[in-house]
Design a protein around this motif. Structure first.
Motif, PDB file in Angstrom:
ATOM      1  N   VAL A 169       0.850  -1.193   0.000  1.00 32.34           N
ATOM      2  CA  VAL A 169       0.000   0.000   0.000  1.00 32.34           C
ATOM      3  C   VAL A 169       0.883   1.238   0.000  1.00 32.34           C
ATOM      4  O   VAL A 169       2.029   1.214   0.451  1.00 32.34           O
ATOM      5  CB  VAL A 169      -0.949   0.048   1.222  1.00 32.34           C
ATOM      6  N   GLU A 170       0.349   2.338  -0.513  1.00 31.22           N
ATOM      7  CA  GLU A 170       1.041   3.622  -0.482  1.00 31.22           C
ATOM      8  C   GLU A 170       0.541   4.433   0.706  1.00 31.22           C
ATOM      9  O   GLU A 170      -0.661   4.569   0.920  1.00 31.22           O
ATOM     10  CB  GLU A 170       0.807   4.409  -1.772  1.00 31.22           C
ATOM     11  N   LEU A 171       1.482   4.995   1.496  1.00 35.94           N
ATOM     12  CA  LEU A 171       1.116   5.773   2.676  1.00 35.94           C
ATOM     13  C   LEU A 171       1.159   7.274   2.438  1.00 35.94           C
ATOM     14  O   LEU A 171       0.534   8.032   3.179  1.00 35.94           O
ATOM     15  CB  LEU A 171       2.048   5.423   3.839  1.00 35.94           C
ATOM     16  N   GLY A 172       1.914   7.720   1.448  1.00 35.42           N
ATOM     17  CA  GLY A 172       1.989   9.151   1.194  1.00 35.42           C
ATOM     18  C   GLY A 172       3.105   9.490   0.232  1.00 35.42           C
ATOM     19  O   GLY A 172       3.909   8.638  -0.149  1.00 35.42           O
ATOM     20  N   GLU A 173       3.152  10.786  -0.164  1.00 37.12           N
ATOM     21  CA  GLU A 173       4.148  11.288  -1.102  1.00 37.12           C
ATOM     22  C   GLU A 173       5.131  12.200  -0.385  1.00 37.12           C
ATOM     23  O   GLU A 173       4.747  12.964   0.499  1.00 37.12           O
ATOM     24  CB  GLU A 173       3.465  12.061  -2.237  1.00 37.12           C
ATOM     25  N   ASN A 174       6.399  12.127  -0.808  1.00 40.81           N
ATOM     26  CA  ASN A 174       7.438  13.032  -0.320  1.00 40.81           C
ATOM     27  C   ASN A 174       7.529  13.044   1.204  1.00 40.81           C
ATOM     28  O   ASN A 174       7.464  14.093   1.849  1.00 40.81           O
ATOM     29  CB  ASN A 174       7.202  14.449  -0.848  1.00 40.81           C
ATOM     30  N   LEU A 175       7.670  11.858   1.763  1.00 39.70           N
ATOM     31  CA  LEU A 175       7.788  11.702   3.210  1.00 39.70           C
ATOM     32  C   LEU A 175       9.115  11.026   3.546  1.00 39.70           C
ATOM     33  O   LEU A 175       9.659  10.259   2.758  1.00 39.70           O
ATOM     34  CB  LEU A 175       6.632  10.858   3.761  1.00 39.70           C
ATOM     35  N   GLU A 176       9.612  11.320   4.737  1.00 36.47           N
ATOM     36  CA  GLU A 176      10.857  10.731   5.219  1.00 36.47           C
ATOM     37  C   GLU A 176      10.624  10.208   6.634  1.00 36.47           C
ATOM     38  O   GLU A 176      10.206  10.963   7.518  1.00 36.47           O
ATOM     39  CB  GLU A 176      11.967  11.790   5.225  1.00 36.47           C
TER      40      GLU A 176
END
Length: 283
Positions: free
Chosen positions: A166-173
């Motif tokens: 699953v994808e949790l978000g964009e441009n995260l660290e």
């Protein structure tokens, strides 16, 4: 999952080997401080007693301490394990062009260039491919039965057997994990980390904790730096903020208990109390 501490020596993450310092790879786990000095791995108690040599010729790129076992990759990315006293050295895997690895229970998870995630048991058996990734960025984390990784600009999650992507978000660290929470920062177009946030490991209950730069996590505390140059800490939910010190720390290596380890621009590694007092050089 047992507590795992990692240093990635080749990337400068969690190291103190800047500017010609003879000390690098400082970390604390299980009541011991580990560090590398002129190619020799040592351990000692947090009060700096019982300094013990563990291994000579210890030039490594990644090191993980889990319970009483040290896992590490040498400069050729051969992965070994040994007991914390240096005995029982065993080769786990060799001959693969890996980015790095993580350990969870009896499994070692590792990423291979240009974009594959595998796992292998810590005894060297049971190698399994988990995923092919189109634009893998190299960073990978394992927590709570899941693997987190960056595919392009997306933070992705899958179970430890490679299913349920699953994808949790964009441009995260990712900053760290605690209980069922993922702590993370946002990444701007220039690659700078912004703000401290957290969400449940299923991606729900996103919340902004602080509009500041992340510094470290330890126990039940978040540490961060504000524009005024001071180091602060708060509870893991962002409440109870405390102002700690304004020591000029060029590279904050880690915060464990009541001590901060850091290096200055010239390279030496120091330890101070949380309030900035009792500065001592690690030698």
């Amino acid at each position: 999952m047992a507590v795992v501490l990692t240093i990635a020596l080749s990337a400068g993450c969690g190291t103190g080997g800047n500017g010609g310092s003879s000390v690098s790879g400082v970390m604390q786990s299980g009541g011991w401080v580990y560090y590398i000095q002129k190619g020799t791995l040592y351990s000692m108690k947090p009060d700096w007693t019982e300094k013990t040599k563990i291994a000579d010729n210890f030039d490594v790129r990644v090191m993980i301490v889990q319970d009483d076992i040290i896992y590490y990759a040498d400069n050729d990315m051969n992965v070994y394990k040994m007991m914390r006293d240096g005995t029982g050295k065993t080769n786990i895997m060799s001959g693969e062009n890996i980015y790095g690895f993580e350990v969870s229970g009896e499994w070692l998870y590792y990423s291979v260039k240009p974009g594959i995630i595998n796992r292998i048991k810590t005894d060297g058996t049971g190698k399994t491919k988990l995923a092919d990734i189109d634009s893998f960025k190299g960073a990978m984390w394992v927590s709570g039965g899941s693997i987190y990784y960056i595919d392009g600009t997306s933070l992705m999650k899958m179970t430890e057997d490679g299913t349920g992507v699953v994808e949790l978000g964009e441009n995260l660290e990712i900053n760290g994990f605690k209980d069922d929470w993922v702590y993370y920062s946002e990444v701007d177009q220039k690659g700078a980390s912004l703000n401290i946030n957290r969400m449940r490991q299923d991606g729900t209950e996103n919340a902004r904790l602080a509009d500041v730069s992340f510094a470290a996590m330890d126990g039940d505390w978040l540490y961060y730096v504000k524009d005024d140059g001071w180091l602060y800490r708060s509870n893991l939910d962002g409440t109870g903020e405390e102002k700690l010190n304004n020591v000029n720390m060029w590279n904050l290596i880690g915060i464990w208990g009541e001590y901060i380890y850091y290096s200055d621009y010239e390279g030496p590694v120091y330890r101070i109390d949380l309030n900035g007092s009792n500065k001592m050089e690690l030698k």
